[in-house]
Design a protein around this motif. Structure first.
Motif, short mmCIF file in Angstrom:
data_model
loop_
_atom_site.label_atom_id
_atom_site.label_comp_id
_atom_site.label_asym_id
_atom_site.label_seq_id
_atom_site.Cartn_x
_atom_site.Cartn_y
_atom_site.Cartn_z
N ASN A 158 0.81 -1.21 0.00
CA ASN A 158 0.00 0.00 0.00
C ASN A 158 0.85 1.26 0.00
OD1 ASN A 158 0.99 -0.07 2.62
ND2 ASN A 158 -0.99 -0.25 3.63
N VAL A 159 0.19 2.39 -0.18
CA VAL A 159 0.79 3.70 -0.01
C VAL A 159 -0.11 4.48 0.93
CG1 VAL A 159 1.49 5.87 -1.09
CG2 VAL A 159 1.89 3.70 -2.29
N LEU A 160 0.47 5.01 2.00
CA LEU A 160 -0.26 5.81 2.97
C LEU A 160 0.09 7.28 2.79
CD1 LEU A 160 0.26 3.64 6.19
CD2 LEU A 160 -1.68 3.58 4.59
N LYS A 161 -0.87 8.13 3.09
CA LYS A 161 -0.67 9.58 3.06
C LYS A 161 -0.83 10.13 4.47
CE LYS A 161 -2.94 13.80 1.33
NZ LYS A 161 -4.06 14.30 0.51
N ARG A 162 0.13 10.96 4.87
CA ARG A 162 0.03 11.65 6.16
C ARG A 162 0.03 13.14 5.91
NH1 ARG A 162 2.73 14.31 10.17
NH2 ARG A 162 2.19 13.73 12.33
N THR A 163 -1.02 13.82 6.34
CA THR A 163 -1.11 15.27 6.16
C THR A 163 -0.24 15.97 7.20
OG1 THR A 163 -2.95 15.58 7.69
CG2 THR A 163 -3.50 14.97 5.40
N PRO A 164 0.05 17.27 7.00
CA PRO A 164 0.82 18.01 8.01
C PRO A 164 0.13 18.03 9.37
CG PRO A 164 0.82 19.20 5.93
CD PRO A 164 -0.16 18.07 5.78
N VAL A 171 -3.96 5.68 0.13
CA VAL A 171 -4.28 6.22 -1.19
C VAL A 171 -4.30 5.12 -2.26
CG1 VAL A 171 -3.45 8.53 -0.65
CG2 VAL A 171 -1.88 6.87 -1.66
N ILE A 172 -3.64 4.00 -1.98
CA ILE A 172 -3.71 2.85 -2.88
C ILE A 172 -3.36 1.61 -2.06
CG2 ILE A 172 -1.31 3.02 -3.67
CD1 ILE A 172 -2.25 2.09 -6.45
N GLY A 173 -4.01 0.51 -2.41
CA GLY A 173 -3.75 -0.75 -1.72
C GLY A 173 -3.39 -1.84 -2.68
N GLY A 174 -3.45 -3.07 -2.22
CA GLY A 174 -3.06 -4.21 -3.05
C GLY A 174 -3.93 -4.43 -4.25
N ASP A 175 -5.16 -3.86 -4.23
CA ASP A 175 -6.05 -4.02 -5.38
C ASP A 175 -5.68 -3.07 -6.51
OD1 ASP A 175 -6.77 -1.81 -3.91
OD2 ASP A 175 -8.92 -2.15 -4.04
N GLY A 176 -4.71 -2.18 -6.26
CA GLY A 176 -4.22 -1.30 -7.31
C GLY A 176 -5.30 -0.47 -7.97
N ALA A 177 -5.41 -0.60 -9.29
CA ALA A 177 -6.40 0.14 -10.07
C ALA A 177 -7.61 -0.72 -10.42
CB ALA A 177 -5.77 0.70 -11.34
N GLY A 178 -7.74 -1.86 -9.73
CA GLY A 178 -8.91 -2.71 -9.99
C GLY A 178 -8.50 -4.07 -10.54
N PRO A 179 -9.48 -4.89 -10.89
CA PRO A 179 -9.21 -6.26 -11.35
C PRO A 179 -8.18 -6.31 -12.48
CG PRO A 179 -11.56 -5.92 -11.03
CD PRO A 179 -10.91 -4.57 -10.87
N GLY A 180 -7.19 -7.17 -12.31
CA GLY A 180 -6.15 -7.33 -13.33
C GLY A 180 -5.05 -6.31 -13.26
N ARG A 181 -5.16 -5.35 -12.32
CA ARG A 181 -4.15 -4.30 -12.19
C ARG A 181 -3.78 -4.12 -10.71
NH1 ARG A 181 -7.56 0.17 -15.13
NH2 ARG A 181 -9.16 -1.11 -14.13
N PRO A 182 -3.30 -5.18 -10.07
CA PRO A 182 -2.98 -5.11 -8.63
C PRO A 182 -1.66 -4.39 -8.38
CG PRO A 182 -2.34 -7.23 -9.47
CD PRO A 182 -3.00 -6.51 -10.63
N GLY A 195 0.88 17.43 -7.45
CA GLY A 195 0.44 16.58 -6.36
C GLY A 195 0.07 15.18 -6.78
N ASN A 196 0.32 14.83 -8.05
CA ASN A 196 0.10 13.45 -8.48
C ASN A 196 1.19 12.56 -7.91
OD1 ASN A 196 -2.17 13.97 -10.37
ND2 ASN A 196 -0.62 15.10 -11.53
N VAL A 197 0.81 11.39 -7.44
CA VAL A 197 1.75 10.45 -6.84
C VAL A 197 1.96 9.29 -7.81
CG1 VAL A 197 2.19 8.89 -4.89
CG2 VAL A 197 0.97 11.05 -4.53
N TYR A 198 3.21 8.86 -7.95
CA TYR A 198 3.54 7.74 -8.83
C TYR A 198 4.19 6.65 -7.99
CZ TYR A 198 2.75 11.39 -12.24
OH TYR A 198 2.19 12.42 -12.97
N ILE A 210 -1.60 8.29 -9.04
CA ILE A 210 -2.68 8.56 -8.11
C ILE A 210 -2.89 10.07 -8.07
CG2 ILE A 210 -3.53 8.24 -5.76
CD1 ILE A 210 -1.13 6.10 -5.59
N GLU A 211 -4.02 10.51 -8.56
CA GLU A 211 -4.30 11.95 -8.61
C GLU A 211 -4.80 12.46 -7.26
OE1 GLU A 211 -6.76 12.96 -11.97
OE2 GLU A 211 -5.91 11.31 -13.16
N PRO A 212 -4.67 13.77 -6.99
CA PRO A 212 -5.15 14.33 -5.71
C PRO A 212 -6.62 14.02 -5.45
CG PRO A 212 -3.75 15.92 -6.81
CD PRO A 212 -3.96 14.80 -7.78
N SER A 213 -7.40 13.84 -6.51
CA SER A 213 -8.82 13.50 -6.35
C SER A 213 -9.02 12.08 -5.86
CB SER A 213 -9.53 13.67 -7.69
OG SER A 213 -9.05 12.72 -8.64
N GLY A 214 -7.96 11.27 -5.93
CA GLY A 214 -8.07 9.86 -5.54
C GLY A 214 -8.15 8.91 -6.71
#
Length: 370
Positions: A158-164, A171-182, A195-198, A210-214
């Motif tokens: 996973n990737v975790l986000k911590r605010t100030p 922000v993302i877990g093992g399921d990634g972007a959905g079925p077939g894209r873990p 603010g996009n995360v890669y 991962i866009e700021p919108s989620g």
């Protein structure tokens, strides 16, 4: 650019840059601060707004600050924050705009913040967000312009986000972007100016945005740039000011570029046209400078490379290190400072170097051993 042209460019760069052009400085060696705190297994690098360089020792369980005056200080050690939260196997470092240093302990499953005044605090632990998304083996960190901290858990997938303000979310877990894209074994993080995360998944052979919108999008998979240019065990990611993303494939021995429009091309390959001459092999880390040049470390041949926007590949540094007896073994992390110079860690040689490019008298590049 064909593999043959890439090989030709590399060979030309090696013979055209004389050894005298090499400007390499040793920043720190295994003696650490010289006061009993040694550096072992140098890997992670961070640079604060004042130009202080931070280097993590994965085996010595500590982090050092090298000031502009060359003074070396251990800023955190095995005892972590000194309040019962230990630091084990620090690999990833990141610095925010205020100069706060973040240190991820792979073995201790936590993240510390070291303030400019030297105070230390554990800000993330194995419980993660406290709502079911734990943290295990935090292997990569990144900070955006708003001061949000992103932590990739190689073991927790996973990737975790911590605010100030201290709020933690996934922000993302093992399921990634959905079925077939873990997402499996996230191994590298980067954040762009929007603010996009890669993040790249070493075991899932892919990369995500991962866009700021989620919104989560898979931007590259094991097919890479096509036949013969696949992606295997991606272990590093960087992004330039135009939004081009660079991914290093450790097992595929290549560097891929993904444009904002989604086009993928291989900008550095592992082998030449004859399939026998190894150019890159297994890249360890990747970084990009403000001018758009891409920098790559390769642990296997103890080297650092530059890839220009024109596709010219130059070996900037080899096993000879600074040429004064301080060698480079197991080239690990690479970062670019505000002057356009490189900071490189030698994981096997327990040291770190500065390669002067932007601030040297000859800013065109450094030479290397053939």
């Amino acid at each position: 650019m064909s593999a043959w042209l890439r090989l030709s460019a590399l060979c030309l760069a090696l013979v055209s840059l004389p050894a005298s052009a090499q400007v390499v400085e040793l920043l720190i060696d295994e003696s650490g601060d010289g006061a009993g705190h040694s550096l072992q297994g140098a890997r992670g690098i961070a640079i604060d707004p004042h130009g202080n360089v931070f280097v993590a020792g994965m085996l010595s369980n500590n982090v050092f600050r090298i000031g502009a005056d060359g003074k070396i200080v251990q800023v955190i050690g095995p005892d972590g924050d000194g309040a019962g939260h230990a630091l084990r196997e620090p690999r990833a470092l990141a610095v925010d705009a205020k100069g706060n240093l973040y240190v991820g302990g792979v073995g201790s499953a936590n993240v510390f913040r070291v303030a400019p005044d030297g105070s230390k605090r554990q800000v993330v632990d194995a419980s993660g967000d406290g709502r079911g998304s734990g943290l295990y083996r935090p292997i990569a960190l990144a900070v955006d312009r708003q001061g949000n901290l992103f932590v990739a858990g190689a073991g927790s997938q996973n990737v975790l986000k911590r605010t100030p303000q201290g709020k933690l979310t996934r922000v993302i877990g093992g399921d990634g972007a959905g079925p077939g894209r873990p997402l499996r074994r996230p191994n590298g993080l980067a954040v762009d100016r929007h603010g996009n995360v890669y993040v790249v998944g070493a075991k899932s052979l892919n990369g995500f945005k991962i866009e700021p919108s989620g919104k989560i999008s898979q931007i590259v998979d094991q097919n890479g740039a096509g036949p013969g240019q696949t992606l295997k065990f991606p272990n590093g990611v960087a992004v330039d000011g135009e939004g081009n993303v660079y991914v290093s494939g450790n097992n595929s021995g290549n560097i891929l570029e993904i444009t904002p429009a989604g086009a993928i091309r291989e900008i550095m390959a592992s082998r030449g046209a004859d399939k026998d001459v190894t150019i890159l092999g297994a890249p360890t880390d990747v970084a990009v400078g403000p001018e758009g040049n891409v920098y790559v470390t390769r642990g296997g041949d103890f080297s650092v490379y530059r890839i220009t926007r024109q596709g010219v590949i130059t070996r900037l540094m080899g096993a000879a290190g600074d040429g004064k007896g301080h060698r480079l073994k197991g080239a690990g992390g690479v970062e670019v400072d505000a002057h356009g110079d490189l900071i490189v860690t030698g994981t096997g040689s327990h040291n770190a170097f500065r390669i002067r490019l932007g601030s040297s008298p000859d800013a065109s590049g450094a030479g290397s051993e053939p």
